[in-house]
Design a protein around this motif. Structure first.
Motif, PDB file in Angstrom:
ATOM      1  N   ILE A  70      61.832  30.886 -91.312  1.00  0.00           N
ATOM      2  CA  ILE A  70      62.219  31.700 -90.156  1.00  0.00           C
ATOM      3  C   ILE A  70      62.114  30.871 -88.880  1.00  0.00           C
ATOM      4  O   ILE A  70      62.925  31.010 -87.968  1.00  0.00           O
ATOM      5  N   HIS A  71      61.154  29.942 -88.837  1.00  0.00           N
ATOM      6  CA  HIS A  71      61.044  29.089 -87.649  1.00  0.00           C
ATOM      7  C   HIS A  71      62.272  28.208 -87.455  1.00  0.00           C
ATOM      8  O   HIS A  71      62.594  27.820 -86.344  1.00  0.00           O
ATOM      9  N   GLN A  72      62.958  27.909 -88.546  1.00  0.00           N
ATOM     10  CA  GLN A  72      64.179  27.097 -88.417  1.00  0.00           C
ATOM     11  C   GLN A  72      65.216  27.767 -87.515  1.00  0.00           C
ATOM     12  O   GLN A  72      65.969  27.090 -86.822  1.00  0.00           O
ATOM     13  N   PHE A  73      65.251  29.094 -87.532  1.00  0.00           N
ATOM     14  CA  PHE A  73      66.198  29.808 -86.672  1.00  0.00           C
ATOM     15  C   PHE A  73      65.746  29.755 -85.216  1.00  0.00           C
ATOM     16  O   PHE A  73      66.541  29.742 -84.292  1.00  0.00           O
ATOM     17  N   ASN A  74      64.423  29.745 -85.028  1.00  0.00           N
ATOM     18  CA  ASN A  74      63.870  29.679 -83.691  1.00  0.00           C
ATOM     19  C   ASN A  74      64.147  28.319 -83.050  1.00  0.00           C
ATOM     20  O   ASN A  74      64.549  28.222 -81.904  1.00  0.00           O
ATOM     21  N   ASP A  75      63.921  27.263 -83.863  1.00  0.00           N
ATOM     22  CA  ASP A  75      63.989  25.898 -83.322  1.00  0.00           C
ATOM     23  C   ASP A  75      65.380  25.291 -83.433  1.00  0.00           C
ATOM     24  O   ASP A  75      65.616  24.207 -82.930  1.00  0.00           O
TER      25      ASP A  75
END
Lengths: 1020, 481
Positions: B85-90
């Motif tokens: 999910i952090h991949q979408f943030n970053d």
């Protein structure tokens, strides 16, 4: 063995009849060293004379010998001959040793038996009597390290947990690699009972009492297994249970009690250390805004040692009482057994009650009939292991990773639920072990009846009917006082499984010797087997309170999932075998079986599995006999086919399954859609096996060596190939390729010292090489998207490689300060994990993955030494395996450096600018750590002192005073010491059980215990 | 003796002959080849297609979650132990991303079930109106799944028939279809769906099925995405003219179980209270974790300052969307707008059965306003439509959210995008809007600063690695590995 019994009877008739009477008389008792029982019918000969006698029914003898006689020779079929110098003694007592490689021993080979010397195939025998001091929940565990070519792995240390047995490597990708078990003629697939209640898979064989088993034969090559056709490809284990023996009634009582404890620990941080890591990770991720959660870490002290909280010392005990005996026409055996083992993790245990009866009756000269029936009940409390959290929070994993700052109980005396500042989906492991109630109950009846009729001399008809009725319930209640039960108002699970197997067999056998030249032993038969299975699983949530646990299911508000399944399969078979023996020198075996199975589409309903074998008993040739080197020499060659049909029923059909959708929040609207694509052309896997072997004996069989080379090629491999989701299905079941296994096995038995002080050695070692030859050009990626640990592909199955090939990045230490510029290209900072950019494209991604390790061992071995002197016997058994790797996936979290779960103490050496570690990354809340790489692969080789037993037989003279025939006391230590580089709890581990595609994965597995027991075996 | 022998052999042969029949064990279930015979079977087949909508990889979580985290609306909670999910943030998106793989899987599973309906149902003897309706529903759902796929991934394989029983290479190794052709199919599907589906369902157990309005609404959205402004405006007009839709007076009524499938809902994924596999994760994904109160709160996504500060003074939707305290517990602002407190206690939030609206009538109004403005500038109809939405957001307070007037075409464009953001927080549309309007890079950087680094190639997501691994004809989107 049967021959030996016959001989006993005949011998008894002559007992007491003395042949000659001269100057002096020697008397004594002959006993069996393995259990101390007296041996009737042992022949005693004064060496160098024809003067001899035979022991009576109580094993006593009396022989008058000439003064010139110096030595007495004791011999008995199936036992090693003993010589004793008599000097001036008038009493000579002798203990005789089993001679397992006895050439006249009878070997059960399926639908018949042959003398060992007449065997053409690769068959190993295990006498359970030799292993009776080993505590075990199931007989398969006792095979570990004992037989060449047989690899036994304990998959879980949970009492009653599953064991994997592989004979000559795994042939199959997904159709199962466990052997076929034939228990008193009932064919059964090894089961690994899926746990619906979060525990590790249970061992289906643990519902059979190992103490009821007399012997096991392991059929390894195609000559031996082809008679089992479509089910024989993985090898066959034939199990013969104990039957009554003719002679006087015998009562046997055996018992042991012991204590177990965990064999190793994994070091994790204490509260102070963890608090520092947590805040350092937060700070490193966001130096400007981060506020420390634990401003004074030193004040936290050591905190909670979660491992200490869930592990314990646990007792184990077993009691068995059996009665057996018989006369000329009838033999019987009745036994009862109680086994109980607590697990070394709080909340786990296993208890078994077994009863068994067998009865055989020779009605008249032509007709014989008999039956044997066994009932077993097991009760097993389980704790979730090998799972990552969620509804089944694996306690071994959480004991390693749960926040040590938190106490077991909160200020109000309730269990701490979870850690809100970390990964909130972890459960307090102590709460799970103590108040989650999960229990499995099995009731199993295995029985058979048979009738044998001899039409004319040498032609025998046998018909038998066997059944296996298995009923299992699994119940679980997760109260709201543990995290996983807290947000659905308590959760209950009920599962019932019923299995039923009926097997009818009719065989006609012909056994005839024509003069001294030809001998024929032939069998033809027809068999029919039907299997039914039924299961029902109900999950309920939202209970008014936790008082009634799963018994309160009718009070639950919601029943979110209910599953039911019902399946049936049938196999019809025609079989035949001819053994031809020419001059006791040349042996030929031709075998064939036609199997029809309902599991496959009508295009492929029947298959034929033939085999042929030749053996040459070189020892019968004069030039060998005269050379004087060998006491036995036989060369064997075989080639044949056998099959593997282990695939779920109806797999070839595009089945339709139900779905539910709730329009407008109302009643369920049922839907139906296909679940699998189906495949009309599905068929069994076929294994073609070539075997060449040699049996050798030297020095009057004091040294015997068996060695085999084999080459197996399995074709039409069944596999659920991954297909693109665009087809609407994730996988497609098809026969896609081929695989080979080849190897060599050695089995050596030596009698090093044979006099008063005896020393025997058994050693076996096996090398197997596995290679996937053809997968239709496909590469199969093994994914493992679990609830929490989403590492994606971690293993790969591809042509030219072996099964169990780990797949991922190659780690290259840690980015250092002077590499900051290069690190930035990859989006990393100094202190982050560094990987090798295989294709030098400036990104670390899927294209940089390669095969980085192997889960299959290069070789494995077992070494048993038995020392005995007078009444004392010491057994030391060591086993090991080498060259395999284990994916220690606990370390993903324990070395992530993100501080969201407790870390291994190795992380105290983590990278900081002042401590430029090249092994452990820096603390960083946003660490990108879920990358599969060889940093988590560890050498799984081990050498284990598996068993040490010291036993003592009470002297014969005390026995009569105590009115017992014999008594034996022993102390045993199991898993005493393991030499390994593996840093997890136990190198014998497999999260995914039997799964041949997902070997060598450790994620919070239940570790094996080390145990100490004391025991006694008495005969009355 | 010979006689007995022969007798035995015959006996054995007879026995074996009778047993071969035992081999033909029919499955204890229905299977593909003997199903699809009756009207009931047809209904089952379409219901199974609907059931995908509540999968975790569809409207239960993934489809809206990545819109929140991938846009300027939300950040993934930093301590969340889920790199995917952090991949979408970053904007460090990997082809192995499990959310993208899940969406791909669920969407194509839904498409395959719709394809079965479209192939099998025409041959079933049944009521013709019902048949047309079911075929329309299947067209609608297939269009919806493809519409999501094409917007997330660009060119995707276009599959319109179920696979055969011998599974040919042509069925497995599909190439990507140019997205213009995929859009043509989506427009055809929604158009035919609008012809087959009824205006409304009157039986309460049928409400939630695709309607004519749902098909037209999705058609309008497709046209809007393709910048076919005139067609989009006219399609919106058709929806408005149906006379079945209106706005609730109170914005929060949209999120009440008691109002599910009400007058403002154009199409919704249907969830059910208390049923684990059908629970909507939307509430717990936003709620904080507070021991003893919100045990199930996961707080996956937290609103950005930028979002919180974007609301105009007095906008009722702000207090309806976020909360920062509950009784005595206080915390940073969290999204709670889908939590219907009339229907669920704090401890019941994990069993949320509230519907997820894929399209509400307020979106039709805003699409209408946008399409008109793009076609011919801010017309009076355009103002009427957007001001209708703003008026409701005042919640009776006349001093806030003044009616818009006198804007340039460009300012009106900005105003519509702003209004959509305020109206649809956490409703799975923001990332699409930013991509559609070309604002993704600018707005995400504005909200998230250096943490996120979206680039032009991020206007589509990477094709899942699993699909590339299993289909050599599939290609990756540019700049993804």
């Amino acid at each position: 063995m049967k021959k030996r019994r016959l001989f006993v009877i005949m011998a008894c008739l002559f007992a007491g009849f003395q042949l000659f009477s001269q100057q002096r008389t020697i008397t004594g008792t002959v006993t069996d060293n393995s259990d101390g029982s007296t041996l009737p019918g042992v022949a005693i000969l004064a060496k160098g004379t024809t003067n001899g006698t035979i022991t009576d029914i109580n094993g006593k003898y009396s022989l008058s010998v000439d003064e010139s006689v110096k030595v007495l020779v004791f011999s008995f079929m199936g036992m090693r001959a003993e010589e004793r110098e008599i000097g001036s003694l008038s009493m000579v007592n002798v203990r005789m040793e089993n001679d397992n490689i006895g050439l006249d021993e009878v070997v059960v080979i399926g639908y018949g038996s042959v003398k060992r010397s007449d065997l053409t195939g690769a068959v190993s025998s295990v006498n359970m009597d030799d292993l009776k001091e080993m505590p075990a929940t199931s007989f398969d565990k006792k095979l570990q390290g004992r037989v060449s070519g047989v690899q036994v792995t304990t998959l879980s240390g949970q009492p009653g947990g599953a064991t994997s047995v592989k004979i000559r490597g795994g042939n199959s990708i997904m159709a199962g690699n466990e052997p076929l078990y034939v228990i008193d003629g009932i064919l059964m697939e090894s089961q690994q009972n899926f746990s619906w209640i979060g525990g590790p898979a249970e061992n289906g064989l643990s519902s059979i009492n190992p103490n009821d088993i007399e012997s096991m034969e392991i059929l390894k090559d195609a000559s031996a297994t082809a008679i089992y056709g479509a089910r024989g490809a993985n090898g066959v284990v034939i199990i013969t249970t104990k039957k009554g023996k003719k002679g006087k009634d015998k009562i046997t009582f055996s018992a042991y009690v012991g204590m177990q404890q965990k064999a190793s620990s994994v070091d994790v941080m204490d509260a102070t250390q963890y608090a520092k890591l947590y805040d350092e990770a937060g700070y490193n991720a966001d130096p400007e805004e981060y506020t420390p959660l634990y401003p004074d870490p030193e004040s936290l002290g050591e905190g909670t040692d979660w491992q200490k909280e869930i592990f314990r010392k646990a007792p184990i005990r077993n009691y068995q009482l059996s009665f057996s005996g018989g006369n000329e026409k009838t033999t019987y055996s009745v036994s009862g057994d109680y086994f109980s083992q607590e697990g070394i993790i709080v909340g786990s245990d296993f208890t078994r009650y077994s009863f068994r009866v067998s009865l055989d009756r020779q009605v008249n000269a032509k007709l014989k009939l008999g039956t044997s029936v066994g009932y077993n009940k097991t009760i097993s409390n389980t704790v979730p292991t090998d799972t990552p959290g969620g509804f089944f929070p694996g306690v071994v994993n959480t004991a390693l990773t749960f926040n040590p700052v938190l106490p077991v109980y909160d200020a109000d005396g309730n269990f701490t639920l979870t850690d809100p500042n970390a990964d909130a989906w972890l459960d307090n492991p102590v709460a799970v072990t103590r108040i989650v109630d999960a229990v499995s109950n099995i009731n199993r009846v295995l029985g058979n009846i048979y009738l044998e009729y001899e039409f004319i001399k040498d032609l025998k008809f046998r018909t038998s009917l066997a059944g296996d009725i298995y009923h299992q319930t699994q119940d679980m209640y997760t109260p709201r006082t543990v995290y996983s039960g807290s947000f659905n108002g308590g959760q209950a699970r009920f599962a019932t499984t019923d299995l039923q197997t009926i097997l009818a067999e009719n065989t006609l056998s012909y056994n005839k010797k024509f003069g001294d030249i030809h001998q024929i032993n032939a069998v033809v038969g027809f068999t029919f087997q039907n299997n039914k299975s039924r299961s029902f699983i109900d999950i309920a949530t939202n209970f008014p309170n936790d008082v009634l646990g799963y018994y309160g299911i009718e009070n639950a508000e919601d029943f979110p999932s209910i599953y039911a399944s019902n399946a049936e399969s049938a196999i019809v078979s025609y079989l035949g075998r001819v053994n031809y023996n020419l001059k006791e020198k040349y042996l030929l075996t031709v075998t064939g079986r036609v199997d029809g199975s309902s599991r496959f589409g009508s295009n492929n309903r029947y298959a034929f599995f033939p085999s042929v074998a030749l053996a040459w008993r070189l020892i019968q040739e004069d030039f060998i006999k005269e050379s004087g080197v060998f006491s036995d020499l036989k060369l064997r060659v075989s080639y044949g086919k056998s099959g593997n049909d282990r695939i779920s029923d109806y797999a070839y059909i595009r089945t339709i399954g139900g779905t539910t959708y709730f329009f407008n929040g109302g009643s369920p609207a049922s839907g139906f859609a296909p679940q699998v694509p189906g495949n009309d052309n599905l068929k069994w896997e076929t294994t073609n096996q070539f075997d060449v072997g040699m049996d050798m004996g030297f020095l009057d069989s004091r040294i015997s060596l068996t060695t085999d080379y084999y080459y197996k090629k399995t074709v039409d491999l069944l596999y659920n190939s991954e297909i693109p989701y665009t087809t609407g299905y994730p996988v497609y079941l098809e026969n896609i390729g081929s695989m080979k296994n080849s190897g060599v096995e050695f089995s050596l038995r030596t009698a090093n010292l044979v006099n008063a002080f005896k020393w025997n050695t058994d050693f076996n070692i096996s090398f197997n090489r596995n290679q996937i030859l053809d997968l239709g050009g496909k590469t199969l990626y093994v994914n493992n998207d679990t609830y929490k640990l989403k590492i994606g592909t971690w293993s790969v199955i591809q042509e030219g490689e072996q099964m169990g090939s780990f797949y991922g990045l190659e780690a290259d230490g840690i980015w250092q300060l002077d590499q900051a510029a290069e690190a930035a290209i990859y989006g990393n900072e100094p202190g982050d994990f560094k990987y090798i950019d295989q294709n030098h494209d400036g990104v670390i991604d899927a294209n940089d993955r390669k095969i980085i390790g192997h889960a299959l061992p290069k070789f494995f071995w077992g070494l048993n030494n038995t020392f005995s002197y007078r009444n004392l016997t010491l057994d030391v058994f060591i086993q090991g395996q080498h060259g395999n790797q284990i994916l220690n996936s606990n370390r993903f979290e324990m070395e992530s450096g993100n501080g969201l779960s407790n870390a291994s103490t190795d992380m105290l050496d983590r990278w900081t600018p002042d401590n430029p570690s090249n092994e452990y990354a820096r603390a960083n809340r946003n660490a990108d750590y879920l990358k599969m790489s060889d940093r988590y692969l560890e050498d799984g080789s081990y050498v284990r002192i598996k068993l040490i037993t010291l036993s003592y037989n009470l002297p014969t003279k005390w026995m009569s005073a105590l009115k017992i025939d014999n008594a034996r006391f022993y102390v045993t230590g199991e898993n005493l010491l393991t030499f390994t580089k593996y840093t997890g709890f136990d190198p014998e581990v497999s999260r995914f059980g039997f799964d041949n595609t997902r070997m060598g994965y450790d994620y919070g597995g239940y570790p094996s215990a080390k145990s100490y027991i004391i025991g006694v075996i008495m005969n009355f | 003796m010979k006689k007995t022998f022969i007798f035995t052999v015959i006996l054995i042969m007879l026995f074996s002959w009778s047993c071969t029949k035992q081999l033909e064990l029919e499955p204890h279930k229905i299977y593909y080849d003997n199903f699809y015979q009756s009207e009931q079977d047809a209904v089952s087949a379409i219901n199974a297609t609907y059931s995908l909508l509540t999968y975790v990889n569809q409207y239960n979580s993934y489809l809206w979650l990545i819109q929140d985290v991938g846009s300027d609306d939300c950040n993934a909670r930093e301590s969340l132990n889920d790199p995917n999910i952090h991949q979408f943030n970053d904007y460090n998106l990997q082809s192995t991303n499990t959310y993208l793989q899940g969406i791909w899987q669920g969407s194509y599973l839904g498409i395959s079930r719709a394809n079965i309906v479209l192939q099998k149902v025409p041959d079933i003897k049944m009521d013709s109106t019902k048949k047309a309706q079911i075929l329309g529903e299947a067209r609608f759902l297939r269009g919806l799944f493809y519409f999501n796929l094409v917007r997330l991934f660009g060119d995707v394989p276009l599959v319109l028939t179920p696979i055969s029983s011998d599974l040919t290479d042509e069925e497995v190794y599909l190439k990507r279809t140019d997205k213009s052709l995929v859009y043509d199919q989506i427009i055809e599907d929604f158009t035919l769906a609008a012809q087959g589906c009824p205006k409304a369902y009157y039986q309460s157990t049928e409400k939630g099925r695709a309607t004519k309005g749902a098909a037209l609404g999705m058609l309008a959205k497709t046209q809007l995405t393709l910048k076919q402004w005139d067609q989009a405006a006219s399609t919106c007009n058709q929806v408005m003219d149906l006379g079945v839709y209106d706005l609730w007076a109170d914005y929060t009524d949209n999120f009440k179980d008691a109002r599910r499938n009400g007058k403002e809902s154009v199409f919704a994924a249907q969830f059910y209270k208390g049923e684990t596999s059908q629970n909507n994760q939307i509430v717990i994904s936003g709620l904080p974790f507070v021991q003893g109160v919100f045990n199930a709160g996961v707080e996956i996504m937290l609103p950005t300052e930028d979002l919180l500060n974007s609301f105009e003074e007095g906008d009722y939707r702000k207090e309806a969307t976020f909360f920062d305290h509950y009784w005595y517990d206080t915390f940073d602002p969290h999204i709670y707008k889908h939590w219907d407190q009339d229907a669920y206690d704090a401890e019941e939030t994990a069993q949320c059965g509230s519907n997820f609206d894929v399209m509400r009538y307020s979106e039709v109004l805003l699409m209408y306003a946008e399409a008109l403005n793009e076609a011919s500038g801010p017309t009076s109809e355009a103002y009427t439509a957007i001001n209708q939405v703003r008026a409701r957001a005042r919640n009776g307070n006349p001093d806030v959210l003044p009616d818009l007037q006198g804007l340039s075409q460009d300012d009106f464009r900005t105003a519509v995008l702003h209004e959509r953001r305020m109206e649809f927080v956490n409703e799975g549309i923001r990332w699409y809007d930013l991509v559609r309007t070309g604002k993704l890079i600018e707005y995400v950087k504005r909200a998230k600063g250096d943490k996120a680094n979206p680039q032009t190639f991020n206007y589509v997501f990477p094709i899942p690695q699993r699909e590339l691994d299993n289909n050599h004809n599939l290609t990756q989107n540019p700049n993804y590995q």
